[in-house]
Design a protein around this motif. Structure first.
Motif, PDB file in Angstrom:
ATOM      1  N   ASN A  43       0.162   0.649-100.384  1.00 34.49           N
ATOM      2  CA  ASN A  43      -0.219   1.246-101.659  1.00 34.49           C
ATOM      3  C   ASN A  43      -1.707   1.072-101.888  1.00 34.49           C
ATOM      4  N   PHE A  44      -2.384   2.167-102.190  1.00 31.32           N
ATOM      5  CA  PHE A  44      -3.795   2.112-102.526  1.00 31.32           C
ATOM      6  C   PHE A  44      -3.934   2.463-103.996  1.00 31.32           C
ATOM      7  N   ALA A  45      -4.529   1.587-104.774  1.00 31.75           N
ATOM      8  CA  ALA A  45      -4.642   1.789-106.223  1.00 31.75           C
ATOM      9  C   ALA A  45      -5.861   2.650-106.538  1.00 31.75           C
ATOM     10  N   ASN A  46      -5.603   3.892-106.952  1.00 30.51           N
ATOM     11  CA  ASN A  46      -6.691   4.756-107.392  1.00 30.51           C
ATOM     12  C   ASN A  46      -7.240   4.312-108.739  1.00 30.51           C
ATOM     13  N   ASP A  47      -6.391   3.690-109.547  1.00 24.76           N
ATOM     14  CA  ASP A  47      -6.828   3.171-110.838  1.00 24.76           C
ATOM     15  C   ASP A  47      -5.899   2.032-111.241  1.00 24.76           C
ATOM     16  N   ILE A  48      -6.433   1.088-112.021  1.00 28.31           N
ATOM     17  CA  ILE A  48      -5.692  -0.062-112.536  1.00 28.31           C
ATOM     18  C   ILE A  48      -6.102  -0.226-113.996  1.00 28.31           C
ATOM     19  N   GLN A  49      -5.120  -0.406-114.882  1.00 29.69           N
ATOM     20  CA  GLN A  49      -5.452  -0.604-116.292  1.00 29.69           C
ATOM     21  C   GLN A  49      -4.463  -1.549-116.952  1.00 29.69           C
ATOM     22  N   PHE A  50      -4.974  -2.469-117.761  1.00 30.46           N
ATOM     23  CA  PHE A  50      -4.132  -3.317-118.607  1.00 30.46           C
ATOM     24  C   PHE A  50      -3.690  -2.532-119.830  1.00 30.46           C
ATOM     25  N   SER A  51      -2.485  -2.839-120.336  1.00 30.79           N
ATOM     26  CA  SER A  51      -2.064  -2.303-121.622  1.00 30.79           C
ATOM     27  C   SER A  51      -2.918  -2.966-122.705  1.00 30.79           C
ATOM     28  N   PRO A  52      -3.022  -2.340-123.890  1.00 33.49           N
ATOM     29  CA  PRO A  52      -3.865  -2.910-124.949  1.00 33.49           C
ATOM     30  C   PRO A  52      -3.466  -4.335-125.354  1.00 33.49           C
ATOM     31  N   ASN A  53      -2.182  -4.681-125.215  1.00 33.52           N
ATOM     32  CA  ASN A  53      -1.760  -6.037-125.581  1.00 33.52           C
ATOM     33  C   ASN A  53      -1.888  -7.018-124.410  1.00 33.52           C
ATOM     34  N   GLY A  54      -2.279  -6.538-123.231  1.00 37.12           N
ATOM     35  CA  GLY A  54      -2.483  -7.393-122.069  1.00 37.12           C
ATOM     36  C   GLY A  54      -1.220  -7.830-121.364  1.00 37.12           C
ATOM     37  N   ARG A  55      -0.051  -7.372-121.824  1.00 35.67           N
ATOM     38  CA  ARG A  55       1.218  -7.807-121.219  1.00 35.67           C
ATOM     39  C   ARG A  55       1.600  -7.014-119.978  1.00 35.67           C
ATOM     40  N   HIS A  56       1.133  -5.784-119.880  1.00 36.57           N
ATOM     41  CA  HIS A  56       1.498  -4.919-118.759  1.00 36.57           C
ATOM     42  C   HIS A  56       0.243  -4.447-118.042  1.00 36.57           C
ATOM     43  N   ILE A  57       0.442  -4.123-116.785  1.00 34.89           N
ATOM     44  CA  ILE A  57      -0.644  -3.558-116.001  1.00 34.89           C
ATOM     45  C   ILE A  57      -0.089  -2.354-115.254  1.00 34.89           C
ATOM     46  N   ALA A  58      -0.838  -1.264-115.253  1.00 36.25           N
ATOM     47  CA  ALA A  58      -0.399  -0.024-114.601  1.00 36.25           C
ATOM     48  C   ALA A  58      -1.321   0.286-113.429  1.00 36.25           C
ATOM     49  N   PHE A  59      -0.715   0.772-112.358  1.00 31.94           N
ATOM     50  CA  PHE A  59      -1.438   1.163-111.149  1.00 31.94           C
ATOM     51  C   PHE A  59      -1.163   2.623-110.856  1.00 31.94           C
ATOM     52  N   ALA A  60      -2.184   3.373-110.499  1.00 28.40           N
ATOM     53  CA  ALA A  60      -2.006   4.734-109.995  1.00 28.40           C
ATOM     54  C   ALA A  60      -1.977   4.629-108.473  1.00 28.40           C
ATOM     55  N   PHE A  61      -0.768   4.768-107.906  1.00 29.95           N
ATOM     56  CA  PHE A  61      -0.573   4.752-106.454  1.00 29.95           C
ATOM     57  C   PHE A  61      -0.186   6.170-106.043  1.00 29.95           C
ATOM     58  N   GLY A  62      -1.074   6.874-105.351  1.00 34.29           N
ATOM     59  CA  GLY A  62      -0.740   8.237-104.927  1.00 34.29           C
ATOM     60  C   GLY A  62      -0.414   9.113-106.114  1.00 34.29           C
ATOM     61  N   ASN A  63       0.786   9.726-106.093  1.00 32.87           N
ATOM     62  CA  ASN A  63       1.163  10.632-107.184  1.00 32.87           C
ATOM     63  C   ASN A  63       2.080   9.967-108.205  1.00 32.87           C
ATOM     64  N   SER A  64       2.149   8.634-108.198  1.00 33.03           N
ATOM     65  CA  SER A  64       3.019   7.955-109.153  1.00 33.03           C
ATOM     66  C   SER A  64       2.288   6.789-109.821  1.00 33.03           C
ATOM     67  N   VAL A  65       2.856   6.358-110.934  1.00 30.40           N
ATOM     68  CA  VAL A  65       2.326   5.221-111.674  1.00 30.40           C
ATOM     69  C   VAL A  65       3.366   4.114-111.614  1.00 30.40           C
ATOM     70  N   HIS A  66       2.916   2.910-111.316  1.00 25.26           N
ATOM     71  CA  HIS A  66       3.788   1.743-111.275  1.00 25.26           C
ATOM     72  C   HIS A  66       3.327   0.799-112.372  1.00 25.26           C
ATOM     73  N   ILE A  67       4.262   0.366-113.205  1.00 26.07           N
ATOM     74  CA  ILE A  67       3.943  -0.529-114.314  1.00 26.07           C
ATOM     75  C   ILE A  67       4.607  -1.873-114.047  1.00 26.07           C
ATOM     76  N   PHE A  68       3.833  -2.925-114.193  1.00 23.31           N
ATOM     77  CA  PHE A  68       4.304  -4.284-113.956  1.00 23.31           C
ATOM     78  C   PHE A  68       4.112  -5.118-115.217  1.00 23.31           C
ATOM     79  N   THR A  69       4.960  -6.117-115.396  1.00 18.69           N
ATOM     80  CA  THR A  69       4.709  -7.144-116.390  1.00 18.69           C
ATOM     81  C   THR A  69       3.672  -8.059-115.765  1.00 18.69           C
ATOM     82  N   PHE A  70       2.520  -8.203-116.392  1.00 17.10           N
ATOM     83  CA  PHE A  70       1.409  -8.921-115.772  1.00 17.10           C
ATOM     84  C   PHE A  70       1.740 -10.373-115.466  1.00 17.10           C
TER      85      PHE A  70
END
Length: 128
Positions: A43-70
């Motif tokens: 997986n290559f992360a084209n973009d990474i962003q924290f949610s405004p509350n800092g609890r989640h982090i989202a990754f743009a991998f290819g044509n999909s978004v993966h959301i993790f509990t940080f």
């Protein structure tokens, strides 16, 4: 040290998350202590962003978004915003922490809004 190709800062400014060219993800505290290195194979992360509350982090991998509990780095959601093959180039959480929505843009300039709470795309603008 590997070349950093993407990073984001936690809203509370406690952590910086970096992503390297060879797919290593590091979480670094403000006192420069690496806390949770992880290899994201394939997986290559084209973009990474924290949610405004800092609890989640989202990754743009290819044509999909993966959301993790940080805190645990457990994946909670995966979605393809436009059900397309186009690579997501940018993602951004809605600034209101109560909304928990992610806005994405792909290589064809398609924009989608995904609502994390109801687990579905709530708006889409297909340009390309």
């Amino acid at each position: 040290g590997e070349e950093i190709v993407n990073f984001c800062v936690c809203p509370e400014e406690k952590y910086i998350v970096t992503f390297t060219r060879i797919q290593w993800l590091d979480s670094i505290t403000v006192n420069k202590k690496t806390t949770s290195p992880a290899k994201l194979n394939g997986n290559f992360a084209n973009d990474i962003q924290f949610s405004p509350n800092g609890r989640h982090i989202a990754f743009a991998f290819g044509n999909s978004v993966h959301i993790f509990t940080f805190e645990t780095m457990k994946r909670t959601h995966t979605y393809n915003p436009t059900n397309s093959k186009f690579v997501i180039t940018k993602l951004q959480w809605h600034p209101n922490p109560d909304k928990l929505q992610i806005i994405t843009c792909d290589m064809q300039r398609n924009i989608a809004v995904f609502d994390y709470i109801i687990n579905k795309v709530v708006a889409i603008s297909e340009v390309g």
